[in-house]
Write a protein that holds these residues in place. Structure first.
Motif, PDB file in Angstrom:
ATOM      1  N   LYS A 155       0.803  -1.225   0.000  1.00 24.16           N
ATOM      2  CA  LYS A 155       0.000   0.000   0.000  1.00 24.16           C
ATOM      3  C   LYS A 155       0.837   1.276   0.000  1.00 24.16           C
ATOM      4  N   ASP A 156       1.856   1.341   0.849  1.00 21.43           N
ATOM      5  CA  ASP A 156       2.619   2.583   1.016  1.00 21.43           C
ATOM      6  C   ASP A 156       3.506   2.910  -0.181  1.00 21.43           C
ATOM      7  N   THR A 157       3.863   1.919  -0.970  1.00 23.24           N
ATOM      8  CA  THR A 157       4.839   2.133  -2.042  1.00 23.24           C
ATOM      9  C   THR A 157       4.272   1.922  -3.439  1.00 23.24           C
ATOM     10  N   PHE A 158       3.069   1.388  -3.549  1.00 21.28           N
ATOM     11  CA  PHE A 158       2.561   0.902  -4.826  1.00 21.28           C
ATOM     12  C   PHE A 158       2.518   1.992  -5.898  1.00 21.28           C
ATOM     13  N   GLN A 159       1.896   3.123  -5.610  1.00 25.79           N
ATOM     14  CA  GLN A 159       1.764   4.175  -6.623  1.00 25.79           C
ATOM     15  C   GLN A 159       3.129   4.736  -7.011  1.00 25.79           C
ATOM     16  N   GLY A 160       3.997   4.898  -6.035  1.00 23.47           N
ATOM     17  CA  GLY A 160       5.341   5.372  -6.345  1.00 23.47           C
ATOM     18  C   GLY A 160       6.110   4.380  -7.198  1.00 23.47           C
TER      19      GLY A 160
ATOM     20  N   ALA B  94      -4.806   2.995 -15.713  1.00 23.63           N
ATOM     21  CA  ALA B  94      -3.632   3.610 -15.089  1.00 23.63           C
ATOM     22  C   ALA B  94      -2.331   3.036 -15.649  1.00 23.63           C
ATOM     23  N   LEU B  95      -2.399   1.846 -16.230  1.00 27.62           N
ATOM     24  CA  LEU B  95      -1.213   1.209 -16.799  1.00 27.62           C
ATOM     25  C   LEU B  95      -0.960   1.656 -18.232  1.00 27.62           C
ATOM     26  N   ALA B  96      -1.963   2.248 -18.854  1.00 29.43           N
ATOM     27  CA  ALA B  96      -1.912   2.539 -20.283  1.00 29.43           C
ATOM     28  C   ALA B  96      -0.885   3.595 -20.690  1.00 29.43           C
ATOM     29  N   PRO B  97      -0.709   4.701 -19.950  1.00 29.37           N
ATOM     30  CA  PRO B  97       0.196   5.753 -20.432  1.00 29.37           C
ATOM     31  C   PRO B  97       1.618   5.271 -20.732  1.00 29.37           C
ATOM     32  N   LYS B  98       2.085   4.256 -19.984  1.00 28.53           N
ATOM     33  CA  LYS B  98       3.431   3.732 -20.246  1.00 28.53           C
ATOM     34  C   LYS B  98       3.394   2.259 -20.676  1.00 28.53           C
ATOM     35  N   SER B  99       2.194   1.731 -20.970  1.00 28.45           N
ATOM     36  CA  SER B  99       2.043   0.316 -21.360  1.00 28.45           C
ATOM     37  C   SER B  99       2.735  -0.603 -20.348  1.00 28.45           C
ATOM     38  N   LEU B 100       2.403  -0.414 -19.071  1.00 30.31           N
ATOM     39  CA  LEU B 100       3.052  -1.155 -18.006  1.00 30.31           C
ATOM     40  C   LEU B 100       2.488  -2.565 -17.869  1.00 30.31           C
ATOM     41  N   PHE B 101       3.312  -3.447 -17.313  1.00 31.89           N
ATOM     42  CA  PHE B 101       2.893  -4.797 -16.958  1.00 31.89           C
ATOM     43  C   PHE B 101       2.791  -4.873 -15.434  1.00 31.89           C
ATOM     44  N   LEU B 102       1.779  -5.548 -14.933  1.00 35.57           N
ATOM     45  CA  LEU B 102       1.548  -5.691 -13.492  1.00 35.57           C
ATOM     46  C   LEU B 102       1.270  -7.143 -13.176  1.00 35.57           C
ATOM     47  N   THR B 103       1.976  -7.676 -12.189  1.00 35.41           N
ATOM     48  CA  THR B 103       1.742  -9.062 -11.795  1.00 35.41           C
ATOM     49  C   THR B 103       1.795  -9.183 -10.276  1.00 35.41           C
ATOM     50  N   ARG B 104       1.031 -10.116  -9.736  1.00 36.94           N
ATOM     51  CA  ARG B 104       1.048 -10.429  -8.297  1.00 36.94           C
ATOM     52  C   ARG B 104       1.344 -11.920  -8.148  1.00 36.94           C
ATOM     53  N   PRO B 105       2.629 -12.299  -8.225  1.00 38.85           N
ATOM     54  CA  PRO B 105       2.994 -13.716  -8.266  1.00 38.85           C
ATOM     55  C   PRO B 105       3.116 -14.339  -6.886  1.00 38.85           C
ATOM     56  N   SER B 106       3.114 -15.671  -6.873  1.00 42.32           N
ATOM     57  CA  SER B 106       3.302 -16.442  -5.651  1.00 42.32           C
ATOM     58  C   SER B 106       4.230 -17.613  -5.946  1.00 42.32           C
TER      59      SER B 106
ATOM     60  N   PRO C 193      -7.152   0.915 -11.612  1.00 44.09           N
ATOM     61  CA  PRO C 193      -7.850   0.717 -12.884  1.00 44.09           C
ATOM     62  C   PRO C 193      -6.859   0.362 -13.988  1.00 44.09           C
ATOM     63  N   LEU C 194      -7.272  -0.497 -14.895  1.00 42.51           N
ATOM     64  CA  LEU C 194      -6.382  -0.884 -15.987  1.00 42.51           C
ATOM     65  C   LEU C 194      -5.891   0.325 -16.777  1.00 42.51           C
TER      66      LEU C 194
END
Length: 268
Positions: free
Chosen positions: A163-168, A196-208, A193-194
Motif C-alpha cells: 500500500k505505502d509504495t505501490f503508486q510510487g 492507469a497502466l496505459a500511459p506507459k504500457s506497463l505490466f503488473l503481476t502479483r505472483p506467488s 484501474p487498468l
C-alpha cells in the motif's frame, strides 16, 4: 484438527515409503510449502515436495533460506528475467528477500537501486549489492529514481511493501516496465484501474512461489539454483539467531520486539 505452524524446514530422512527409490534413509532434504507444519521434531512428507540439500550447504543455512531464496529465484529468473544492462528497484532492500534479490541481481549484471528506512539498513543494502540506496524516510523515492536513471525509469520494481509504495513504484517504471508486487507488509494496495497502466504500457503481476514451483521439475530447478548460488558465494546468508524448538514462543517474542536481525532458525 490442531494447526502446526511453519512452512519451511530441513531434516534427515529416517524412513521411506514402499516403492520409493528417489530418497534414502540418511538423506538431508528440505522443503518450503504451505501448509506443512515445520514446527515439529518429525514429519511425514510427500516425497515430491522435498528437495535434496547439497553436502556443501549446512542444514541450518538451508533451513533459513528455502522460502526466501526460492522466492528470489522465481522473481529474478522467471517472473521478470533480469539480465546485464537492466536497472531494477527493490523495496525493503535490507530485508530477507530484498537482500537476496540485490545480491543476485548485482551478480547478474543489473544496476540495483534499493530502498530502506534507516542509515544502518542503507549500509547493509550497500554491502549486499545495491549500487544506489534511497532512505525513503529522508528522500523522495520517485525523484531519486528519476535522478539516478536520468528520468528513464527502471525496467522492473520488486515491491513487497504494498500500500505505502505501490503508486510510487508505478511512477518509477520506464515504458513497458514491469511492476512485480509480491507482498504487502504495509497493507493491501488500493485498487488500480487498468487505464492507469496505459500511459506507459506497463505490466503488473502479483505472483506467488507456489505457482512457480507447481511441478517437480520447477521445484528442483528453483531450489537447485538457490543452492548453487550459495555454494558459489553469489548469495551470502546470515543466520544470526538459533533457538531450540521448545523456545519457539521466545523466538517469536524477540522477533516481534525487533531484538533479532538476519534469519532465525528453530532447532529440534
Amino acid at each position: 484438527m490442531p494447526f502446526t505452524p511453519g512452512t519451511e524446514a530441513v531434516g534427515e530422512v529416517i524412513a521411506v515409503g514402499p516403492g520409493l527409490t528417489a530418497r534414502e534413509v540418511g538423506d538431508i532434504v528440505a522443503y518450503a510449502d504451505s501448509p506443512m507444519g515445520s514446527y515439529s521434531e518429525e514429519q511425514i512428507l510427500p516425497a515430491n515436495k522435498v528437495v535434496p540439500v547439497p553436502s556443501s550447504i549446512s542444514p541450518v543455512i538451508a533451513a533459513s533460506v528455502m522460502l526466501k531464496g526460492m522466492t528470489a529465484q522465481f522473481l529474478l529468473r522467471r517472473c521478470f528475467k533480469v539480465e546485464r544492462g537492466h536497472t531494477i528497484l527493490v523495496h525493503a532492500a535490507a530485508g530477507g528477500v530484498g537482500s537476496l534479490l540485490c545480491q543476485w541481481a548485482n551478480a547478474l549484471g543489473a544496476t540495483v537501486i534499493g530502498t530502506v528506512s534507516t542509515k544502518e539498513k542503507a549500509t547493509q543494502a550497500k554491502d549486499g549489492g545495491c549500487h544506489h540506496v534511497i532512505i525513503y524516510k529522508e528522500e523522495d523515492v520517485v525523484a531519486r529514481v528519476n535522478e539516478i536513471t536520468s528520468s528513464n525509469g527502471v525496467d522492473v520494481v520488486y515491491d513487497s511493501v504494498g500500500k505505502d509504495t505501490f503508486q510510487g513504484s508505478l511512477a518509477c517504471l520506464k515504458l513497458r516496465g514491469y511492476m512485480v508486487s509480491f507482498g504487502q507488509s504495509s497493507g493491501t494496495p488500493d485498487p488500480v484501474p487498468l487505464s492507469a497502466l496505459a500511459p506507459k504500457s506497463l505490466f503488473l503481476t502479483r505472483p506467488s512461489l507456489m505457482q512457480y514451483t507447481a511441478t517437480r521439475d520447477e521445484l528442483l530447478e528453483t531450489a537447485g539454483e538457490v543452492f548453487a548460488n550459495i555454494s558459489s558465494g553469489v548469495l551470502r546468508v546470515h543466520v544470526n539467531h538459533t533457538y531450540p524448538l521448545a523456545q519457539a514462543a521466545q523466538a517469536h517474542a524477540e522477533l516481534e520486539s525487533r531484538k533479532t536481525s538476519g534469519s532465525v532458525v528453530l532447532i529440534p
